[in-house]
Design an enzyme around this catalytic site. Structure first.
Site, mmCIF file in Angstrom:
data_model
loop_
_atom_site.group_PDB
_atom_site.id
_atom_site.type_symbol
_atom_site.label_atom_id
_atom_site.label_comp_id
_atom_site.label_asym_id
_atom_site.label_seq_id
_atom_site.Cartn_x
_atom_site.Cartn_y
_atom_site.Cartn_z
ATOM 1 N N VAL A 94 10.810 -16.262 25.457
ATOM 2 C CA VAL A 94 11.095 -16.062 26.876
ATOM 3 C C VAL A 94 10.547 -14.739 27.402
ATOM 4 C CG1 VAL A 94 13.331 -14.900 26.601
ATOM 5 C CG2 VAL A 94 12.911 -16.308 28.618
ATOM 6 N N ALA A 246 14.853 -12.849 17.531
ATOM 7 C CA ALA A 246 15.081 -13.993 18.420
ATOM 8 C C ALA A 246 13.884 -14.160 19.338
ATOM 9 C CB ALA A 246 16.336 -13.790 19.256
ATOM 10 N N ASP A 247 13.536 -15.400 19.590
ATOM 11 C CA ASP A 247 12.499 -15.693 20.577
ATOM 12 C C ASP A 247 13.108 -16.014 21.935
ATOM 13 O OD1 ASP A 247 9.543 -16.076 19.287
ATOM 14 O OD2 ASP A 247 11.127 -16.356 17.816
ATOM 15 N N ARG A 248 14.321 -16.554 21.913
ATOM 16 C CA ARG A 248 15.052 -16.768 23.164
ATOM 17 C C ARG A 248 16.528 -16.926 22.841
ATOM 18 N NH1 ARG A 248 13.258 -20.531 28.226
ATOM 19 N NH2 ARG A 248 11.294 -19.607 27.577
ATOM 20 N N ALA A 256 17.310 -19.211 19.639
ATOM 21 C CA ALA A 256 16.093 -19.802 19.076
ATOM 22 C C ALA A 256 15.364 -18.729 18.284
ATOM 23 C CB ALA A 256 15.195 -20.335 20.192
#
Length: 352
Positions: A94, A246-248, A256
């Site tokens: 994000v 974390a990526d999102r 995620a």
């Protein structure tokens, strides 16, 4: 520390480490355009949510560096199209989407400011992008401080602690210092780190290729394990905490992250090991209420079926290769941000 991003603010040149070649070769790729930025992100020559956002934005700065802007509305339309193009390179993370929104808000404000000339608009836009580098490092150091203090507060009787991490969240995934590896680094600086265990992180091996490379380069006491060894590690070793990136992150705390994170969280819960997500606030998406709404990127089957150009899987087998999974909030002890450590249920307070 390793420097994944080299940006020259005097002449607007950008180079990034080709992370596909590590650990065997350290080679920098020159980024001359937004298309170059999109390609290195999509091919995972650059990865890590913060690094993706920074490299994407800097590739735009490089492209417009020598541009003679005469029409502010036309310039705003141009950067909006290029930012939307960059977002499409990797859909799950994000950070790049949020940074793009911030940049477009700035562009709109400058476009509507009658006292701002077209060239001033361009320069202020570039200055904002360049400031992302310093802010990311400052945020990472704050994450390291808060995370280290939180974990050590629960381990006061121990002289040093053992941690486990998954994927790569260090200098190669950020502008520098790292998120989850920033916590590890802060532990090391405090003299309280015993061993950092790291997974290989199949199928792209970010752990064995990248995290191991960073740890050896910086002389940390680190031990590599197979992804399938995590349960036995918890059973046989005294692990005080798991730290991942974390990526999102959804507003309820569902996270995620690299595929394999969810199963580690399940195992940590079973063995009574604290599980922390380490991420800047830019990785938290307040528009998404749960992990069910996060789009999971699926990668090409070749990443699983080939190794160094040689096929390792039986020809004809079907492949499912999600790049990420969702760890439910109820498995997460705390989310470590640059503003402090939050329980997932309290995450919404960050945006109030």
């Amino acid at each position: 520390m390793l420097q994944a991003i080299k940006f020259n603010s005097e002449n607007g040149t950008l180079e990034v480490i080709d992370q596909l070649l590590l650990p065997h070769l350290m080679k920098y790729i020159k980024i001359n355009s937004v298309e170059d930025g999109w390609n290195v992100i999509n091919k995972m020559q650059v990865r890590g949510a913060p690094c993706i956002a920074i490299v994407g934005a800097l590739s735009l700065a490089v492209e417009i560096w020598k541009e003679n802007v005469t029409d502010k509305k036309l310039f705003l339309s141009e950067i909006e199209g290029k930012l939307n193009y960059l977002i499409s390179a990797r859909p799950t993370a994000v950070n790049i989407k949020k940074e793009s929104q911030t940049l477009l808000e700035l562009g709109t404000e400058l476009c509507n400011d009658n006292n701002c000339t077209p060239q001033e608009m361009k320069q202020k836009f570039i200055d904002r992008i360049v400031s992302m580098l310093e802010k990311d490092i400052a945020d990472n150091k704050a994450i390291g401080k808060f995370g280290s203090e939180s974990i050590l507060a629960k381990c006061q009787a121990l002289k040093s602690v053992n941690l486990l991490t998954h994927c790569n969240t260090g200098s190669l995934a950020t502008a520098g210092y790292g998120t989850a590896l920033g916590v590890v680094r802060a532990m090391q600086e405090a003299g309280r780190l015993n061993t950092i265990f790291l997974t290989e992180t199949r199928p792209y091996n970010q752990g064995s290729r990248l995290t191991a490379f960073e740890m050896v380069h910086e002389k940390f006491n680190a031990t590599l394990i197979c992804d399938s060894s995590v349960a036995y590690l918890f059973q046989k070793k005294h692990i005080q905490a798991v730290v991942v990136g974390a990526d999102r992150v959804a507003l309820n705390g569902d996270t995620a992250n690299k595929i394999g994170t969810y199963q580690i969280a399940c195992l940590a819960k079973h063995h009574g090991v604290d599980f922390y997500v380490c991420a800047p606030l830019s990785s938290i998406d307040p528009t998404i209420t749960s992990g069910d709404q996060i789009v999971i990127e699926e990668r090409p089957e070749r990443e699983m079926t080939y190794l160094n150009g040689s096929r390792i899987a039986a020809p004809g087998i079907s492949v499912w290769n999600p790049a990420f999974d969702i760890t439910p909030a109820n498995l997460i002890t705390g989310i470590i941000t640059e503003k402090g450590v939050y329980e997932p249920k309290d995450l919404q307070s960050c945006f109030e």
